[in-house]
Write an enzyme that holds these catalytic residues in place. Structure first.
Site, PDB file in Angstrom:
ATOM      1  N   HIS A   1     -21.469  17.727 -48.141  1.00 24.90           N
ATOM      2  CA  HIS A   1     -21.774  19.088 -47.685  1.00 24.90           C
ATOM      3  C   HIS A   1     -21.747  19.298 -46.168  1.00 24.90           C
ATOM      4  CE1 HIS A   1     -23.575  23.130 -48.200  1.00 24.90           C
ATOM      5  NE2 HIS A   1     -23.152  23.006 -49.444  1.00 24.90           N
TER       6      HIS A   1
ATOM      7  N   HIS B   1     -16.702  20.607 -53.983  1.00 20.38           N
ATOM      8  CA  HIS B   1     -17.542  21.231 -52.948  1.00 20.38           C
ATOM      9  C   HIS B   1     -17.922  20.190 -51.888  1.00 20.38           C
ATOM     10  CE1 HIS B   1     -20.079  24.420 -51.417  1.00 20.38           C
ATOM     11  NE2 HIS B   1     -21.214  23.804 -51.666  1.00 20.38           N
TER      12      HIS B   1
ATOM     13  N   HIS C   1     -26.954  28.461 -57.802  1.00 16.34           N
ATOM     14  CA  HIS C   1     -27.190  27.022 -57.594  1.00 16.34           C
ATOM     15  C   HIS C   1     -27.980  26.447 -58.757  1.00 16.34           C
ATOM     16  CE1 HIS C   1     -26.542  28.824 -53.624  1.00 16.34           C
ATOM     17  NE2 HIS C   1     -25.970  27.671 -53.312  1.00 16.34           N
TER      18      HIS C   1
ATOM     19  N   TYR D   1     -20.833  25.972 -47.399  1.00 12.53           N
ATOM     20  CA  TYR D   1     -21.223  27.228 -46.718  1.00 12.53           C
ATOM     21  C   TYR D   1     -20.120  28.291 -46.804  1.00 12.53           C
ATOM     22  CZ  TYR D   1     -24.070  23.511 -44.704  1.00 12.53           C
ATOM     23  OH  TYR D   1     -24.858  22.399 -44.537  1.00 12.53           O
TER      24      TYR D   1
ATOM     25  N   ASP E   1     -23.236  25.952 -57.228  1.00 16.23           N
ATOM     26  CA  ASP E   1     -22.853  25.049 -56.136  1.00 16.23           C
ATOM     27  C   ASP E   1     -23.825  23.886 -55.957  1.00 16.23           C
ATOM     28  OD1 ASP E   1     -20.850  26.858 -55.705  1.00 16.23           O
ATOM     29  OD2 ASP E   1     -21.190  27.019 -53.547  1.00 16.23           O
ATOM     30  N   ASP E   2     -23.315  22.864 -55.301  1.00 14.08           N
ATOM     31  CA  ASP E   2     -24.107  21.724 -54.770  1.00 14.08           C
ATOM     32  C   ASP E   2     -24.570  20.739 -55.843  1.00 14.08           C
ATOM     33  OD1 ASP E   2     -23.931  23.365 -52.520  1.00 14.08           O
ATOM     34  OD2 ASP E   2     -26.030  23.947 -52.570  1.00 14.08           O
TER      35      ASP E   2
END
Ligand SMILES: [Zn+2]
Length: 255
Positions: free
Chosen positions: A115, A111, A205, A152, A61-62
């Protein structure tokens, strides 16, 4: 798009695919004889059937994070596939990684762009976050994500409705590596092995250096235990997810 309409489109697509293309058949280009090496490559690239073998989906993610290049090298070396839930602002900053992810057979998911907690946004703002990321990924890699993982992992009925507008299911995770928390190679290794099961979707991540540092050993161990590292779409194939559906289902949800 309504579910009925999307089903009809799916049926239309299948129908088209089943009709042999006359233009294609008439093409005079001679088919080159497959060499032994080419046949071997083709066999190796046959899609993994998660009903027949033990599959696991590692998700990052991210990103793309700054260690994405090293991670991609490792995944390539061990012939492992992963899914990247990308943040639009970093896609814009590091488009070359995204292009490489798509080219090397990894799955790209959305995603958000910056965020935010989607459950605190109005639908128009959620749409904007998703669309901007779709646009950046398309620009970088020529493909558009088909999966949404809200920041999240927070989603509600409104997020589900917007996801449905984009024809995307919501993909959460079955377990986490806790890499963002421990930032320790051994801890990440142990935690991931402790939660790894058939068809697990593991949260990781690619901005956590220790995750990327420990990835060669982790992949080797998972493969030694019989796991095939595949994309999320491979793992959820049998779930027949509709746009807006969430998987795995959060508590209190009914798809
Ligand atoms: Zn995130």
């Amino acid at each position: 798009m309504s579910r009925q309409k999307s089903s009809l489109l799916a049926i239309a697509a299948v129908t088209v695919a089943l009709i042999p293309g006359p233009a294609l058949a008439a093409t005079p280009t001679p088919t080159p004889k497959p060499t032994a090496a080419a046949a071997k490559t083709a066999a190796k690239k046959a899609p993994v059937d998660c009903e027949q073998v033990k599959c696991i989906a590692l998700t990052f993610d991210d990103g793309p994070g700054k260690y994405a290049g090293t991670l991609l090298d490792t995944l390539k070396k061990y012939d492992a596939k992963a899914t990247f839930f990308l943040e639009g602002q970093y896609v814009k900053a590091r488009p070359a990684y995204v292009k490489r992810m798509a080219k090397e057979g990894h799955e790209l998911g959305n995603h958000s762009y910056t965020h935010p907690d989607f459950t605190k946004l109005e639908p128009a703002a959620i749409r904007n976050e998703i669309q901007k990321t779709q646009d950046e990924v398309k620009k970088a890699a020529g493909v558009e994500p088909k999966l949404l993982r809200p920041p999240y992992g927070l989603a509600d009925i409104q997020v589900s409705e917007v996801a449905a507008e984009f024809d995307m299911p919501i993909i959460l995770w079955t377990a986490g590596s806790r890499d963002w928390d421990t930032k320790n190679v051994d801890a990440i290794h142990k935690q991931t092995l402790a939660v790894a099961q058939q068809d697990s979707i593991i949260l990781m991540h690619d901005w956590v250096k220790q995750t990327v540092d420990g990835m060669p050993a982790l992949i080797k161990t998972l493969q030694a235990k019989g796991f095939h590292l595949v994309t999320v779409s491979d793992v959820v194939k049998r779930q027949n997810l509709e746009p807006g559906d969430a998987f795995p289902l959060p508590e209190g949800w009914q798809n």
